[in-house]
Write a protein that holds these residues in place. Structure first.
Motif, short mmCIF file in Angstrom:
data_model
loop_
_atom_site.label_atom_id
_atom_site.label_comp_id
_atom_site.label_asym_id
_atom_site.label_seq_id
_atom_site.Cartn_x
_atom_site.Cartn_y
_atom_site.Cartn_z
N GLY A 89 43.11 -90.25 23.99
CA GLY A 89 42.08 -90.06 25.00
C GLY A 89 41.18 -88.92 24.58
N VAL A 90 39.86 -89.12 24.64
CA VAL A 90 38.93 -88.05 24.27
C VAL A 90 38.12 -87.54 25.45
CG1 VAL A 90 38.78 -88.69 21.84
CG2 VAL A 90 37.17 -89.70 23.45
N GLU A 91 38.06 -88.34 26.53
CA GLU A 91 37.32 -87.89 27.71
C GLU A 91 37.79 -88.69 28.90
OE1 GLU A 91 34.30 -87.72 30.83
OE2 GLU A 91 34.73 -89.53 29.69
N ILE A 92 37.99 -87.99 30.01
CA ILE A 92 38.33 -88.67 31.26
C ILE A 92 37.57 -87.99 32.38
CG2 ILE A 92 40.42 -87.30 31.69
CD1 ILE A 92 41.65 -90.00 32.81
N SER A 93 37.11 -88.78 33.33
CA SER A 93 36.44 -88.22 34.50
C SER A 93 36.95 -88.94 35.73
CB SER A 93 34.92 -88.35 34.39
OG SER A 93 34.54 -89.72 34.42
N ALA A 94 36.89 -88.24 36.84
CA ALA A 94 37.39 -88.82 38.09
C ALA A 94 36.55 -88.35 39.26
CB ALA A 94 38.85 -88.41 38.31
N ASN A 95 36.25 -89.28 40.13
CA ASN A 95 35.63 -88.97 41.41
C ASN A 95 36.64 -89.33 42.49
OD1 ASN A 95 32.65 -88.32 40.84
ND2 ASN A 95 33.04 -90.14 39.62
N HIS A 96 37.09 -88.31 43.22
CA HIS A 96 38.06 -88.52 44.28
C HIS A 96 37.29 -88.72 45.58
CE1 HIS A 96 40.93 -87.40 41.30
NE2 HIS A 96 40.41 -86.19 41.18
N LEU A 97 37.42 -89.90 46.17
CA LEU A 97 36.57 -90.31 47.27
C LEU A 97 37.25 -90.31 48.63
CD1 LEU A 97 34.98 -93.25 45.29
CD2 LEU A 97 34.04 -90.96 45.62
N LYS A 98 38.57 -90.41 48.62
CA LYS A 98 39.30 -90.48 49.87
C LYS A 98 40.66 -89.83 49.68
CE LYS A 98 40.71 -93.74 53.42
NZ LYS A 98 40.89 -95.12 53.80
N SER A 99 41.18 -89.17 50.70
CA SER A 99 42.49 -88.55 50.59
C SER A 99 43.57 -89.52 51.04
CB SER A 99 42.54 -87.27 51.43
OG SER A 99 42.30 -87.56 52.80
N LYS A 100 44.81 -89.18 50.66
CA LYS A 100 45.96 -90.01 51.02
C LYS A 100 47.18 -89.10 51.12
CE LYS A 100 48.04 -94.42 50.17
NZ LYS A 100 48.05 -94.78 51.57
N ARG A 101 47.98 -89.30 52.16
CA ARG A 101 49.18 -88.48 52.39
C ARG A 101 50.48 -89.19 52.02
NH1 ARG A 101 48.28 -83.81 55.03
NH2 ARG A 101 46.30 -83.62 56.11
N ALA A 102 50.54 -90.48 52.20
CA ALA A 102 51.78 -91.22 51.98
C ALA A 102 51.46 -92.67 51.65
CB ALA A 102 52.66 -91.15 53.22
N GLY A 103 52.46 -93.34 51.10
CA GLY A 103 52.29 -94.75 50.77
C GLY A 103 52.30 -94.98 49.28
N VAL A 104 51.45 -95.89 48.85
CA VAL A 104 51.36 -96.27 47.44
C VAL A 104 49.89 -96.43 47.07
CG1 VAL A 104 51.92 -98.07 45.74
CG2 VAL A 104 53.58 -97.45 47.50
N VAL A 105 49.54 -95.96 45.90
CA VAL A 105 48.21 -96.26 45.36
C VAL A 105 48.39 -97.20 44.17
CG1 VAL A 105 47.01 -94.19 46.17
CG2 VAL A 105 48.20 -94.13 43.96
N THR A 106 47.36 -98.00 43.95
CA THR A 106 47.35 -98.95 42.83
C THR A 106 46.14 -98.66 41.97
OG1 THR A 106 48.42 -100.65 44.18
CG2 THR A 106 47.26 -101.40 42.20
N GLY A 107 46.38 -98.51 40.68
CA GLY A 107 45.30 -98.30 39.73
C GLY A 107 45.10 -99.54 38.89
N THR A 108 43.83 -99.90 38.70
CA THR A 108 43.48 -101.06 37.87
C THR A 108 42.49 -100.60 36.81
OG1 THR A 108 43.80 -102.56 39.74
CG2 THR A 108 42.53 -103.39 37.85
N ALA A 109 42.90 -100.71 35.55
CA ALA A 109 42.03 -100.37 34.43
C ALA A 109 41.39 -101.66 33.93
CB ALA A 109 42.83 -99.72 33.30
N LYS A 110 40.06 -101.65 33.86
CA LYS A 110 39.32 -102.80 33.33
C LYS A 110 38.46 -102.34 32.16
CE LYS A 110 39.30 -105.61 37.45
NZ LYS A 110 38.52 -106.32 38.43
N LEU A 111 38.46 -103.15 31.12
CA LEU A 111 37.72 -102.83 29.91
C LEU A 111 36.22 -102.90 30.16
CD1 LEU A 111 37.95 -102.20 26.86
CD2 LEU A 111 37.91 -104.66 26.47
#
Length: 147
Positions: A89-111
């Motif tokens: 990895g040479v660069e990563i950026s993130a925009n955090h748009l909503k908070s979450k306290r509990a549960g599960v998050v799902t990440g989907t990487a698309k080319l």
């Protein structure tokens, strides 16, 4: 692990490989589980609990970035010949748009882009209702494997 071809893509084998190689890593510590894959995408879940909270009891942005990097870098592995190449990895950026306290998050990487030396992935992290929590992108470089 061998290079994954689109025409003979075996999702079951790919997910089994990720389950094996993530033992005793940050992915295991954070509870990241790879659940779906295709020739140009990779999906994983991560539980939201005290292990990934910041002091205010919310999902830590760094945990979201760790999920995103795990997905983007893992996805690039599917596009290379691991006998002769490696991914960094040479660069990563993130925009955090909503908070979450509990549960599960799902990440989907698309080319987004597959070059000879660079891969660009977009990673969307959503909650159980499909609402966008974070939008990330990662650029990976493909290098020759050192012997």
């Amino acid at each position: 692990m061998s290079k994954i071809n689109r025409k003979d893509f075996d999702k079951t084998a790919v997910l089994a490989m990720y389950a094996k190689v993530t033992k005793n890593t940050l992915m295991e510590t954070l509870g990241i589980e790879y659940i779906d894959a295709g020739p140009e995408y990779l999906v994983a879940t991560m539980p939201v609990n005290s292990k990934v909270h910041q002091p205010m009891g919310l999902l830590h942005g760094g945990a979201s970035v760790a999920l995103a990097e795990s997905l983007g870098s893992g996805a690039s592995l599917m596009l290379i010949d691991p006998e002769t190449q490696e991914v960094r990895g040479v660069e990563i950026s993130a925009n955090h748009l909503k908070s979450k306290r509990a549960g599960v998050v799902t990440g989907t990487a698309k080319l987004v882009h597959r070059g000879r030396m660079l891969h660009l992935w977009e990673i969307r992290i959503t909650d159980e209702n499909g609402e966008l929590i974070s939008l990330c992108k990662i650029t990976n470089i493909v290098i020759d494997r050192r012997k």
